[in-house]
Design an enzyme around this catalytic site. Structure first.
Site, PDB file in Angstrom:
ATOM      1  N   LYS A  42       0.873  -1.168   0.000  1.00  0.00           N
ATOM      2  CA  LYS A  42       0.000   0.000   0.000  1.00  0.00           C
ATOM      3  C   LYS A  42       0.909   1.215   0.000  1.00  0.00           C
ATOM      4  O   LYS A  42       2.066   1.139   0.398  1.00  0.00           O
ATOM      5  CB  LYS A  42      -0.832  -0.020   1.291  1.00  0.00           C
ATOM      6  N   GLY A  68     -26.719   1.439   3.762  1.00  0.00           N
ATOM      7  CA  GLY A  68     -25.897   2.120   2.755  1.00  0.00           C
ATOM      8  C   GLY A  68     -26.300   1.717   1.353  1.00  0.00           C
ATOM      9  O   GLY A  68     -26.204   0.542   0.979  1.00  0.00           O
ATOM     10  N   GLY A 127     -25.028   3.069  -1.550  1.00  0.00           N
ATOM     11  CA  GLY A 127     -24.066   3.717  -2.443  1.00  0.00           C
ATOM     12  C   GLY A 127     -23.725   2.802  -3.607  1.00  0.00           C
ATOM     13  O   GLY A 127     -24.540   1.969  -4.040  1.00  0.00           O
ATOM     14  N   VAL A 176     -21.888   0.183  -3.952  1.00  0.00           N
ATOM     15  CA  VAL A 176     -22.000  -1.266  -3.738  1.00  0.00           C
ATOM     16  C   VAL A 176     -23.407  -1.644  -3.280  1.00  0.00           C
ATOM     17  O   VAL A 176     -24.014  -2.586  -3.800  1.00  0.00           O
ATOM     18  CB  VAL A 176     -20.965  -1.746  -2.686  1.00  0.00           C
TER      19      VAL A 176
HETATM   20  P1  NAD Z   1     -20.325   4.929  -1.373  1.00  0.00           P
HETATM   21  O1  NAD Z   1     -19.679   6.124  -0.779  1.00  0.00           O
HETATM   22  O2  NAD Z   1     -20.706   4.895  -2.807  1.00  0.00           O
HETATM   23  O3  NAD Z   1     -21.666   4.563  -0.535  1.00  0.00           O
HETATM   24  C1  NAD Z   1     -21.763   4.635   0.843  1.00  0.00           C
HETATM   25  C2  NAD Z   1     -23.221   4.950   1.163  1.00  0.00           C
HETATM   26  O4  NAD Z   1     -23.400   4.864   2.567  1.00  0.00           O
HETATM   27  C3  NAD Z   1     -23.620   6.383   0.737  1.00  0.00           C
HETATM   28  O5  NAD Z   1     -24.810   6.327  -0.033  1.00  0.00           O
HETATM   29  C4  NAD Z   1     -23.821   7.093   2.076  1.00  0.00           C
HETATM   30  O6  NAD Z   1     -24.830   8.094   2.023  1.00  0.00           O
HETATM   31  C5  NAD Z   1     -24.229   5.944   2.964  1.00  0.00           C
HETATM   32  N1  NAD Z   1     -24.050   6.182   4.396  1.00  0.00           N
HETATM   33  C6  NAD Z   1     -23.059   6.870   5.010  1.00  0.00           C
HETATM   34  N2  NAD Z   1     -23.269   6.868   6.335  1.00  0.00           N
HETATM   35  C7  NAD Z   1     -24.404   6.156   6.567  1.00  0.00           C
HETATM   36  C8  NAD Z   1     -25.127   5.805   7.726  1.00  0.00           C
HETATM   37  N3  NAD Z   1     -24.759   6.200   8.931  1.00  0.00           N
HETATM   38  N4  NAD Z   1     -26.238   5.056   7.585  1.00  0.00           N
HETATM   39  C9  NAD Z   1     -26.657   4.666   6.360  1.00  0.00           C
HETATM   40  N5  NAD Z   1     -26.010   4.979   5.220  1.00  0.00           N
HETATM   41  C10 NAD Z   1     -24.904   5.726   5.326  1.00  0.00           C
HETATM   42  O7  NAD Z   1     -19.350   3.701  -1.006  1.00  0.00           O
HETATM   43  P2  NAD Z   1     -19.300   2.273  -1.686  1.00  0.00           P
HETATM   44  O8  NAD Z   1     -18.295   2.281  -2.759  1.00  0.00           O
HETATM   45  O9  NAD Z   1     -20.686   1.776  -1.939  1.00  0.00           O
HETATM   46  O10 NAD Z   1     -18.657   1.422  -0.496  1.00  0.00           O
HETATM   47  C11 NAD Z   1     -19.422   1.045   0.635  1.00  0.00           C
HETATM   48  C12 NAD Z   1     -18.506   0.382   1.653  1.00  0.00           C
HETATM   49  O11 NAD Z   1     -17.881  -0.772   1.051  1.00  0.00           O
HETATM   50  C13 NAD Z   1     -17.353   1.260   2.148  1.00  0.00           C
HETATM   51  O12 NAD Z   1     -17.053   0.911   3.487  1.00  0.00           O
HETATM   52  C14 NAD Z   1     -16.201   0.871   1.250  1.00  0.00           C
HETATM   53  O13 NAD Z   1     -14.952   1.105   1.872  1.00  0.00           O
HETATM   54  C15 NAD Z   1     -16.464  -0.617   1.113  1.00  0.00           C
HETATM   55  N6  NAD Z   1     -15.860  -1.198  -0.101  1.00  0.00           N
HETATM   56  C16 NAD Z   1     -16.209  -0.727  -1.325  1.00  0.00           C
HETATM   57  C17 NAD Z   1     -15.635  -1.300  -2.466  1.00  0.00           C
HETATM   58  C18 NAD Z   1     -16.002  -0.826  -3.853  1.00  0.00           C
HETATM   59  O14 NAD Z   1     -15.690  -1.515  -4.836  1.00  0.00           O
HETATM   60  N7  NAD Z   1     -16.685   0.312  -4.002  1.00  0.00           N
HETATM   61  C19 NAD Z   1     -14.697  -2.347  -2.330  1.00  0.00           C
HETATM   62  C20 NAD Z   1     -14.381  -2.830  -1.060  1.00  0.00           C
HETATM   63  C21 NAD Z   1     -14.962  -2.238   0.057  1.00  0.00           C
END
Ligand code: NAD
Length: 353
Positions: free
Chosen positions: A80, A178, A180, A182
């Protein structure tokens, strides 16, 4: 500050400190273990309050990548990098090109990708100085979120099979925290498989869309983890499983994408004590990195989505193996995952050359 005596050092093979006075670059690249192959891991840009804080972060994150790659069965080790600086004010193409030269200086032992504070465009700037990049459009895989969500879906199914003894998700209740990148792809898979969804997000529009598209039931963000559902899927925040939330859970399985879901190591044992099956986060959310490993820059062959997603689906098999090991050894699943990973990489490779 001693790096060798640092609590997170854990026999890292190499820690490289880079400085470029012309661009202001101050960066650290950590290679934890490359016994499975070159280290693959993102570059994070963060306004660390001290160099010590940056060292702690990079060492912790790079060790995590060794475990993640090993359990995803990738031919990569763990590494990293961090850039010390404010991503809102300090970014420039020259800075990322200087970072690219630092990556290049390792001659391919480290492959860099995006992470918090670093965008795909920033990695493309690095790519003007080095070929050792991953996760940029030229490689073919694109946005990792659909692959991550597919991995979570496959992992959730394996967890439900193990804990509830059922393969058919029709009528299964799932609380998704959440919506978002994913979370919403995961909801689409679950809905298509016939599951009933409870959803929460701070973004009201995302909740409205979920209610309309998937007939989901909207729940307040601070209550979603308490919903009586067979599965709780945390897809938003870290440290969501802690000494306050765990006693409030009303589920049989926790399976979601969020990183660092356990606030402390003991929380894995607390879930086990409550009879809740926890899908270790770094195993179930590895779909994105598995997908990236199929990019032409890393695999040497054109990106093949079907092959990449079939590989992602193996996350379910890995979780089943972890659950069997956890039962045999009477361990929390989080600790069983670490133990299985440690069987899949060897002691650090000499980097003295
Ligand atoms: P994102 O930022 O697109 O979505 C996160 C969502 O969570 C947002 O819509 C936000 O409004 C919501 N949120 C924030 N606080 C909240 C709360 N207290 N209650 C309810 N909802 C809340 O992120 P993402 O890319 O969808 O990733 C989600 C999680 O998965 C993160 O922890 C990220 O580190 C992890 N992750 C993502 C990936 C990827 O490919 N995107 C890969 C591995 C891990």
């Amino acid at each position: 500050m001693s790096v060798f005596a640092h609590p997170e050092f854990d026999a890292h093979e190499k820690v490289l400190f880079g400085h470029d006075p012309d661009t202001g670059l101050k960066a650290i690249i950590a290679l934890h273990n490359t016994s499975r192959g070159p280290a693959l891991g993102g570059c994070r840009m963060w306004a660390y309050r001290s160099d010590e804080e940056a060292v702690t972060d990079v060492l912790r994150l790079s060790r995590g990548m060794t475990y993640k790659s090993a359990l995803a069965d990738l031919p990569f080790g763990g590494g990293k990098s961090v850039i010390i600086g404010d991503a809102k004010t300090m970014k420039s193409e020259a800075l990322f090109r200087a970072m690219g030269r630092l990556v290049e200086s390792l001659g391919g032992r480290y492959r860099v990708a995006e992470d918090v504070g670093v965008t795909v465009a920033d990695v493309e700037a690095m790519a003007r100085e080095t070929d050792y990049v991953a996760g940029i459009p030229a490689g073919g895989a694109g946005d990792p979120s659909p692959a991550t969500a597919w991995g979570v879906f496959c992992g959730l199914k394996a967890s439900v099979r193990h804990r509830l003894g059922r393969d058919d998700l029709r009528g299964l209740t799932v609380a998704v925290q959440g919506l978002g990148a994913v979370g919403r792809h995961l909801c689409a898979h679950l809905h298509a498989a016939g599951a009933h969804l409870f959803v929460a997000d701070l973004n009201e529009q995302a909740v409205r869309q979920a209610v309309e598209a998937w007939n989901a039931v909207a729940v307040a963000p601070d209550e979603i983890h308490t919903v009586a559902a067979e599965v709780f899927a945390p897809c938003a925040l870290g440290a969501v499983l802690n000494d306050v939330s765990i006693p409030q859970l009303d589920c049989a399985v926790v399976a979601g994408s969020a990183n660092n879901q356990l606030a402390t190591l003991q929380d894995g044992a607390a879930l086990k004590a409550r009879g809740i099956l926890y899908a270790p986060d770094y195993v179930i959310n590895a779909g994105g990195i598995v997908n990236i490993s199929h990019e032409s820059q890393l695999s040497g062959a054109p990106y093949d989505k079907a092959a990449a997603f079939a590989h992602v689906a193996r996350i379910g098999d890995t979780l089943a193996e972890i659950y069997r090991l956890a039962e045999r050894a009477d361990l929390p699943t989080s600790e069983a995952a670490d133990r299985l990973a440690e069987q899949r990489f060897k002691p650090a490779v000499s980097q003295a050359a």
